[in-house]
Design a protein around this motif. Structure first.
Motif, short mmCIF file in Angstrom:
data_model
loop_
_atom_site.label_atom_id
_atom_site.label_comp_id
_atom_site.label_asym_id
_atom_site.label_seq_id
_atom_site.Cartn_x
_atom_site.Cartn_y
_atom_site.Cartn_z
N SER A 37 -28.34 -11.46 -2.75
CA SER A 37 -28.56 -10.47 -3.81
C SER A 37 -27.87 -9.28 -3.30
O SER A 37 -27.43 -8.56 -4.27
N CYS A 38 -28.23 -8.86 -2.18
CA CYS A 38 -27.47 -7.48 -1.75
C CYS A 38 -26.15 -7.45 -1.93
O CYS A 38 -25.58 -6.51 -2.39
N ALA A 39 -25.49 -8.86 -1.67
CA ALA A 39 -23.82 -8.58 -1.52
C ALA A 39 -23.37 -8.43 -2.99
O ALA A 39 -22.46 -7.95 -3.07
N ALA A 40 -24.28 -9.36 -3.96
CA ALA A 40 -23.60 -9.52 -5.14
C ALA A 40 -23.84 -8.15 -5.74
O ALA A 40 -23.16 -7.61 -6.67
N ALA A 41 -24.97 -7.32 -5.63
CA ALA A 41 -25.28 -6.16 -6.09
C ALA A 41 -24.16 -4.95 -5.58
O ALA A 41 -23.79 -4.22 -6.28
N ALA A 42 -24.06 -5.14 -4.16
CA ALA A 42 -22.86 -4.27 -3.88
C ALA A 42 -21.51 -4.19 -4.26
O ALA A 42 -20.99 -3.56 -4.69
N ALA A 43 -21.23 -5.74 -4.53
CA ALA A 43 -19.93 -5.90 -5.20
C ALA A 43 -19.91 -5.57 -6.72
O ALA A 43 -18.90 -4.96 -6.88
N LYS A 44 -20.89 -5.77 -7.27
CA LYS A 44 -20.96 -5.22 -8.85
C LYS A 44 -20.99 -3.68 -8.70
O LYS A 44 -20.07 -3.34 -9.72
N PRO A 64 -30.72 -15.34 -9.55
CA PRO A 64 -30.63 -16.67 -10.23
C PRO A 64 -32.03 -17.26 -10.78
O PRO A 64 -32.33 -18.11 -11.49
N LYS A 65 -33.13 -16.58 -10.00
CA LYS A 65 -34.54 -17.07 -10.40
C LYS A 65 -34.88 -16.40 -11.45
O LYS A 65 -36.15 -16.63 -11.90
N GLY A 66 -34.21 -15.26 -11.90
CA GLY A 66 -34.77 -14.58 -13.20
C GLY A 66 -35.28 -13.24 -12.91
O GLY A 66 -35.68 -12.53 -13.88
N PHE A 67 -35.42 -12.74 -11.67
CA PHE A 67 -35.96 -11.56 -11.47
C PHE A 67 -34.89 -10.30 -11.58
O PHE A 67 -33.84 -10.56 -10.83
N PRO A 68 -35.28 -9.34 -12.19
CA PRO A 68 -34.29 -8.19 -12.50
C PRO A 68 -34.58 -7.17 -11.31
O PRO A 68 -35.53 -6.90 -10.67
N LEU A 69 -33.49 -6.92 -10.61
CA LEU A 69 -33.34 -5.96 -9.42
C LEU A 69 -32.71 -4.58 -9.97
O LEU A 69 -31.72 -4.66 -10.69
N HIS A 70 -33.18 -3.61 -9.41
CA HIS A 70 -32.49 -1.98 -9.68
C HIS A 70 -32.47 -1.57 -8.33
O HIS A 70 -33.46 -1.13 -7.69
N LEU A 71 -31.27 -1.64 -7.72
CA LEU A 71 -31.20 -1.38 -6.36
C LEU A 71 -30.31 -0.03 -6.17
O LEU A 71 -29.34 0.34 -6.51
N GLU A 72 -30.60 0.62 -4.85
CA GLU A 72 -30.11 2.00 -5.00
C GLU A 72 -28.75 1.60 -4.25
O GLU A 72 -28.61 0.79 -3.26
N LYS A 89 -31.05 -4.35 2.73
CA LYS A 89 -31.84 -5.61 2.40
C LYS A 89 -33.36 -5.28 2.39
O LYS A 89 -33.88 -4.58 3.69
N ASP A 90 -33.99 -5.79 1.75
CA ASP A 90 -35.66 -5.76 1.73
C ASP A 90 -36.28 -6.93 1.61
O ASP A 90 -36.12 -7.87 0.65
N SER A 91 -36.71 -7.56 2.80
CA SER A 91 -37.27 -8.96 2.99
C SER A 91 -38.89 -8.80 2.55
O SER A 91 -39.32 -9.88 2.54
N GLY A 92 -39.33 -7.86 1.87
CA GLY A 92 -40.66 -7.82 1.48
C GLY A 92 -41.42 -8.07 2.59
O GLY A 92 -41.29 -7.35 3.61
N ASP A 93 -42.64 -8.81 2.37
CA ASP A 93 -43.29 -8.96 3.75
C ASP A 93 -43.26 -10.18 4.54
O ASP A 93 -44.10 -10.77 5.33
N TYR A 104 -22.64 -4.43 2.94
CA TYR A 104 -21.38 -3.61 2.40
C TYR A 104 -20.34 -4.65 1.32
O TYR A 104 -20.37 -5.88 1.78
N ALA A 105 -20.00 -4.10 0.33
CA ALA A 105 -18.75 -4.71 -0.37
C ALA A 105 -17.88 -3.77 -0.52
O ALA A 105 -18.01 -2.67 -1.01
N LYS A 106 -16.48 -4.04 -0.06
CA LYS A 106 -15.39 -3.59 -0.55
C LYS A 106 -14.62 -4.08 -1.52
O LYS A 106 -14.24 -5.44 -1.44
N VAL A 107 -14.57 -3.33 -2.68
CA VAL A 107 -13.65 -4.40 -4.00
C VAL A 107 -12.43 -3.39 -4.23
O VAL A 107 -12.38 -2.28 -4.17
#
Length: 403
Positions: A37-44, A64-72, A89-93, A104-107
């Motif tokens: 998810s981090c990689a996809a968000a960084a690439a986007k 893919p599981k349907g959770f919306p993320l809003h990431l810095e 990356k945030d792994s929660g608990d 990182y993603a470099k496009v």
């Protein structure tokens, strides 16, 4: 509340994860999100800034599981033909060695008139060096779902900005080389960094105690519903195999993860009468050695067990040495198949599995097992079944009659 705690709470509120948790011993365990998810968000985010020529501080992503993320969006760097940025990356608990790392993603612009999204790796992303992993040898260890997430998000942006040329996405994890030394990646055949993983995009926190409790609860619910003949799989591979090959609803299958022994104990405790285990060879080969907690940190011995049974099957010393040095069970299966000893070896393995399953339950439950190989199924265009205990047909009949 300190600055970091305030930031996490703000992100949870925005992501909609504030009420997404699991209760363990009356404690809320927070969900997180995967490296994929981090990689996809960084690439986007990088692609959006490259194509729009504007800067953004946050990026939205639906997992893919349907959770919306809003990431810095962090560490934004712009060049003439590229934009690079990172997501933390945030792994929660969930206890995870990758928690807090920056992915990182470099496009950058690619070839003209080549409508394509090329996903590759850089520093800190491992390279596959041995057979049996999801990606082929020589590829970066960026699994299928993260690759698909990246391509889907960037294709949408290309349509929005009417971009028809190639985009190149290079993923990197600066701390990945160091972290990989503390994982099983080198042993598995992933060199030089970590893997970019995730099938759902979300990390679900679960302690061992909580997981065993959830298994007990699920099995007890089956008994209360009058179902004393159950199907059990260690995880997603087994469920996929069931879906493709047996007339069982996935709702009937109980996931036991690595806790095969504890699951049998619970079945005896709650009154289960019949169990059908359906498992990938990578998990159940350990059962053939009497190992019932199959997590790699507790025990491995996969190749030693396969090699010992290949010896009983009559395999020669050269083949035995190759099997012993194999990295994955899929590679070992392939070697035995090529050497002509797979069927005989599996006959011995299945007998050992049958013995140890009955020994664990003290004969109080009728237990059967089906063991399969994903790669064998692809090669032979079949279901990949390697073997089954002699009571499987009887157990399948009981399960069908009770549904």
């Amino acid at each position: 509340m300190n600055e970091k705690e305030h930031k996490i709470k703000k992100m949870l509120d925005t992501n909609g994860l504030e009420n997404t948790y699991k209760m363990v011993n009356n404690k809320k365990l927070r969900y997180g999100y995967t490296t994929g998810s981090c990689a996809a968000a960084a690439a986007k985010a990088a692609a959006w800034m490259l194509l729009s020529e504007k800067q953004i501080d946050y990026v939205n992503l639906t997992t893919p599981k349907g959770f919306p993320l809003h990431l810095e969006v962090l560490d934004i760097q712009k060049g003439k033909n590229y934009v690079s940025c990172a997501i933390e990356k945030d792994s929660g608990d969930d206890p995870d060695i990758t928690n807090g790392i920056w992915i990182y993603a470099k496009v950058s612009y690619g070839e003209k008139n080549k409508k394509n999204i090329l996903v590759t790796g850089g520093v800190g992303v491992g390279i596959v060096t041995k057979l049996g992993l999801e990606q082929p040898i020589g590829n970066y260890a960026i699994n299928r779902v993260p690759r698909e997430m990246i391509k889907e998000e960037l294709q949408k942006l290309c349509v929005t900005y009417q971009y028809v040329d190639e985009l190149i996405v290079e993923l990197s994890v600066p701390k990945g080389v160091e972290l990989a030394e503390h994982t099983f990646n080198p042993r598995l055949g992933i060199e030089g960094g970590i893997s970019i993983l995730g099938t759902t995009g979300i990390v679900e926190p679960m302690s061992e105690t909580a997981l065993i409790s959830s298994i007990r609860l699920e099995l007890n619910q089956q008994v209360l519903a009058g179902k004393k003949n159950v199907v059990i799989t260690p995880g997603n591979y087994g469920q996929a195999f069931l879906k493709e090959n047996f007339p069982f609803s996935l709702e009937q299958a109980v996931k036991c993860s690595n806790f095969i022994g504890e699951t049998i104990d619970i079945c005896v405790e709650v009154g289960i009468e019949t169990i059908l285990f359906v498992s990938h060879i990578g998990k159940f080969i350990k059962v053939a050695g009497g190992i019932f907690q199959t997590h790699s940190r507790n025990a491995d011995a996969r190749m030693e067990i396969i090699t010992a049974n290949a010896l009983l099957a009559g395999a020669n010393q050269t083949l035995l040495l190759k099997v012993l040095q194999a990295t994955t069970t899929e590679e070992a299966v392939w070697l035995l198949e090529q050497g002509g000893y797979l069927e005989k070896t599996m006959e011995h393995i299945i007998k050992r599995i049958e013995f140890y399953l009955n020994h664990r339950s003290y004969g109080k439950i009728n237990i059967g097992a089906i063991v399969f190989s994903s790669e064998l199924g692809k090669r032979k265009k079949g279901n990949g079944e390697l073997g089954r205990t002699k009571n499987v047909e009887e157990i399948i009949s009981k399960i069908q009659d009770s549904t």
